[in-house]
Design an enzyme around this catalytic site. Structure first.
Site, PDB file in Angstrom:
ATOM      1  N   ASN A 298      22.477  80.460  27.931  1.00  0.00           N
ATOM      2  CA  ASN A 298      21.051  80.288  27.624  1.00  0.00           C
ATOM      3  C   ASN A 298      20.568  78.957  28.204  1.00  0.00           C
ATOM      4  O   ASN A 298      20.894  77.897  27.678  1.00  0.00           O
ATOM      5  CB  ASN A 298      20.894  80.308  26.090  1.00  0.00           C
ATOM      6  CG  ASN A 298      19.480  79.962  25.640  1.00  0.00           C
ATOM      7  OD1 ASN A 298      18.536  79.978  26.432  1.00  0.00           O
ATOM      8  ND2 ASN A 298      19.327  79.640  24.355  1.00  0.00           N
ATOM      9  N   TRP A 299      19.819  79.057  29.289  1.00  0.00           N
ATOM     10  CA  TRP A 299      19.360  77.834  29.953  1.00  0.00           C
ATOM     11  C   TRP A 299      18.241  77.133  29.177  1.00  0.00           C
ATOM     12  O   TRP A 299      17.881  76.013  29.480  1.00  0.00           O
ATOM     13  CB  TRP A 299      18.838  78.156  31.362  1.00  0.00           C
ATOM     14  CG  TRP A 299      19.896  78.528  32.356  1.00  0.00           C
ATOM     15  CD1 TRP A 299      21.236  78.698  32.108  1.00  0.00           C
ATOM     16  CD2 TRP A 299      19.711  78.761  33.755  1.00  0.00           C
ATOM     17  NE1 TRP A 299      21.881  79.025  33.270  1.00  0.00           N
ATOM     18  CE2 TRP A 299      20.976  79.081  34.293  1.00  0.00           C
ATOM     19  CE3 TRP A 299      18.607  78.756  34.609  1.00  0.00           C
ATOM     20  CZ2 TRP A 299      21.163  79.365  35.649  1.00  0.00           C
ATOM     21  CZ3 TRP A 299      18.783  79.051  35.961  1.00  0.00           C
ATOM     22  CH2 TRP A 299      20.045  79.350  36.474  1.00  0.00           C
ATOM     23  N   LYS A 300      17.658  77.802  28.204  1.00  0.00           N
ATOM     24  CA  LYS A 300      16.493  77.268  27.464  1.00  0.00           C
ATOM     25  C   LYS A 300      15.415  76.881  28.493  1.00  0.00           C
ATOM     26  O   LYS A 300      15.271  77.562  29.488  1.00  0.00           O
ATOM     27  CB  LYS A 300      16.922  76.103  26.577  1.00  0.00           C
ATOM     28  CG  LYS A 300      18.142  76.474  25.717  1.00  0.00           C
ATOM     29  CD  LYS A 300      18.465  75.486  24.665  1.00  0.00           C
ATOM     30  CE  LYS A 300      19.666  75.999  23.873  1.00  0.00           C
ATOM     31  NZ  LYS A 300      20.006  75.208  22.717  1.00  0.00           N
TER      32      LYS A 300
ATOM     33  N   HIS B 198      16.246  83.066  18.160  1.00  0.00           N
ATOM     34  CA  HIS B 198      16.994  81.823  18.366  1.00  0.00           C
ATOM     35  C   HIS B 198      16.440  80.773  17.401  1.00  0.00           C
ATOM     36  O   HIS B 198      15.237  80.745  17.138  1.00  0.00           O
ATOM     37  CB  HIS B 198      16.849  81.359  19.824  1.00  0.00           C
ATOM     38  CG  HIS B 198      17.760  80.216  20.140  1.00  0.00           C
ATOM     39  ND1 HIS B 198      17.476  78.932  19.753  1.00  0.00           N
ATOM     40  CD2 HIS B 198      18.975  80.160  20.759  1.00  0.00           C
ATOM     41  CE1 HIS B 198      18.471  78.130  20.132  1.00  0.00           C
ATOM     42  NE2 HIS B 198      19.390  78.866  20.749  1.00  0.00           N
TER      43      HIS B 198
ATOM     44  N   GLU C 269      15.699  77.818  17.723  1.00  0.00           N
ATOM     45  CA  GLU C 269      14.592  77.007  18.260  1.00  0.00           C
ATOM     46  C   GLU C 269      13.280  77.773  18.184  1.00  0.00           C
ATOM     47  O   GLU C 269      12.215  77.186  17.995  1.00  0.00           O
ATOM     48  CB  GLU C 269      14.929  76.569  19.697  1.00  0.00           C
ATOM     49  CG  GLU C 269      15.987  75.474  19.693  1.00  0.00           C
ATOM     50  CD  GLU C 269      16.893  75.450  20.916  1.00  0.00           C
ATOM     51  OE1 GLU C 269      16.532  76.029  21.956  1.00  0.00           O
ATOM     52  OE2 GLU C 269      17.985  74.841  20.811  1.00  0.00           O
TER      53      GLU C 269
ATOM     54  N   GLU D  62      24.890  81.341  15.305  1.00  0.00           N
ATOM     55  CA  GLU D  62      24.708  79.989  15.829  1.00  0.00           C
ATOM     56  C   GLU D  62      24.303  79.054  14.693  1.00  0.00           C
ATOM     57  O   GLU D  62      23.115  78.958  14.352  1.00  0.00           O
ATOM     58  CB  GLU D  62      23.597  79.975  16.881  1.00  0.00           C
ATOM     59  CG  GLU D  62      23.873  80.813  18.102  1.00  0.00           C
ATOM     60  CD  GLU D  62      23.119  80.285  19.301  1.00  0.00           C
ATOM     61  OE1 GLU D  62      23.761  79.896  20.270  1.00  0.00           O
ATOM     62  OE2 GLU D  62      21.880  80.238  19.258  1.00  0.00           O
TER      63      GLU D  62
ATOM     64  N   GLY E 191      23.510  72.022  20.299  1.00  0.00           N
ATOM     65  CA  GLY E 191      23.105  70.834  21.062  1.00  0.00           C
ATOM     66  C   GLY E 191      23.567  69.529  20.443  1.00  0.00           C
ATOM     67  O   GLY E 191      23.112  68.453  20.839  1.00  0.00           O
TER      68      GLY E 191
ATOM     69  N   SER F 210      27.348  74.319  20.762  1.00  0.00           N
ATOM     70  CA  SER F 210      28.198  73.329  21.438  1.00  0.00           C
ATOM     71  C   SER F 210      29.514  73.902  21.978  1.00  0.00           C
ATOM     72  O   SER F 210      30.547  73.237  21.945  1.00  0.00           O
ATOM     73  CB  SER F 210      28.480  72.134  20.509  1.00  0.00           C
ATOM     74  OG  SER F 210      27.277  71.467  20.199  1.00  0.00           O
TER      75      SER F 210
ATOM     76  N   GLY G 175      24.721  77.058  25.465  1.00  0.00           N
ATOM     77  CA  GLY G 175      23.486  76.381  25.864  1.00  0.00           C
ATOM     78  C   GLY G 175      23.779  75.320  26.910  1.00  0.00           C
ATOM     79  O   GLY G 175      23.878  75.612  28.104  1.00  0.00           O
ATOM     80  N   GLY G 176      23.950  74.087  26.458  1.00  0.00           N
ATOM     81  CA  GLY G 176      24.145  72.945  27.363  1.00  0.00           C
ATOM     82  C   GLY G 176      25.167  73.196  28.468  1.00  0.00           C
ATOM     83  O   GLY G 176      24.912  72.904  29.643  1.00  0.00           O
TER      84      GLY G 176
HETATM   85  P1  PGA Z   1      24.407  74.534  22.830  1.00  0.00           P
HETATM   86  O1  PGA Z   1      23.265  75.636  22.581  1.00  0.00           O
HETATM   87  O2  PGA Z   1      25.575  75.232  23.471  1.00  0.00           O
HETATM   88  O3  PGA Z   1      23.777  73.511  23.731  1.00  0.00           O
HETATM   89  O4  PGA Z   1      24.769  73.971  21.500  1.00  0.00           O
HETATM   90  C1  PGA Z   1      23.582  76.923  22.153  1.00  0.00           C
HETATM   91  C2  PGA Z   1      22.315  77.734  21.960  1.00  0.00           C
HETATM   92  O5  PGA Z   1      21.326  77.182  21.464  1.00  0.00           O
HETATM   93  O6  PGA Z   1      22.263  78.927  22.302  1.00  0.00           O
END
Ligand code: PGA
Length: 247
Positions: free
Chosen positions: A9-11, A91, A93, A164, A170, A209, A230-231
């Site tokens: 997930n590049w966000k 998600h 966010e 998650e 993050g 993470s 994510g990251g």
């Molecule tokens: P992260 O994000 O790997 O940067 O913790 C995961 C996500 O939000 O899907």
């Protein structure tokens, strides 16, 4: 046997350069795992037209509406037309920064679960405060029931769930394999109360993470069927390594 799936997930990150980098890194790759890259919408057509077979493409959210005067939204029908294979829903966010409720997330998944092209990935997870007050199981049950109570059992085979924990996203603070496995087993048990087949077949991903140092241990847990990254999905070699560890 559930085939592992690793989704990146590049966000709101990425560039045409990153699209190129992913396409060339995965060119000709023979990974024994399903891989999905989930960039911002604008990069979807470029990624789809250039991508090798090794990965599919997803989007980060879709509207609960089919079409109309909804400025800034993107519909399921458009995603289908563009040959998008997956969509994230709920998600944390989106739930936190865009005030998406269980009800709204449920409406979105109800629509997508009927699609024969777009597979919904329902994201759930508790906040640190909820975990510290012992509410994690209640929160996850509420988030999942909001969806499962509203879809037909036959459609459940096209649903993926991503656990998650919000405190792990993050933050560099991955849930331990034991913590993650405990919740994954709980989720599978919950799905079992709707359908035995769906509980057996459903892929439940862990997110928060994830990196190549912890991935192998997570993937060895009985109920962890892959990762939502994510990251680390913004670093081609690191992401590729995570995919290799799942395969
Ligand atoms: P992260 O994000 O790997 O940067 O913790 C995961 C996500 O939000 O899907």
């Amino acid at each position: 046997m559930r085939r592992k799936l690793v989704a990146g997930n590049w966000k709101m990150n990425g560039s045409l350069g990153l699209v190129e980098a992913f396409c060339s890194r995965f060119q000709g790759s023979k990974l024994n795992v399903d891989v999905v890259i989930i960039p911002p919408y604008l990069y979807v057509p470029e990624l789809i037209s250039k991508k090798p077979e090794a990965f599919g493409v997803g989007v980060q959210n879709l509207s609960e509406k089919l079409a109309g005067a909804y400025t800034g939204e993107v519909s399921l029908v458009m995603a289908e037309e563009m040959r998008v294979g997956f969509s994230l829903f709920g998600h944390s966010e989106r739930r936190q920064a865009f005030f998406e409720t269980d009800q709204l997330v449920s409406e979105k998944v109800q629509l997508a679960i009927k699609s024969s092209n777009v597979t919904p990935i329902l994201c759930v997870g508790e906040t640190l405060e909820e975990r510290e007050s012992g509410q994690e199981f209640l929160v996850i049950e509420r988030q999942i029931k909001a969806v499962l109570d509203c879809v037909s059992v036959e459609d459940l085979d096209s649903l993926i769930i991503a656990y998650e924990p919000v405190w792990a996203i993050g933050t560099g603070k991955t849930a331990t394999p034991d913590q993650a496995q405990e919740i994954h087993a709980f989720i599978r048990e919950l799905v079992l109360s709707y359908s035995v087949t769906a509980a057996d077949d459903m892929r439940i991903l862990y997110g928060g993470s994830v990196n190549s140092l912890i991935a192998k241990e997570l993937f060895s847990c009985a109920d962890i069927d892959g990762a939502l990254v994510g990251g680390a999905s913004l670093k081609v070699d690191e992401f590729y390594k995570i995919c290799e560890l799942a395969g």
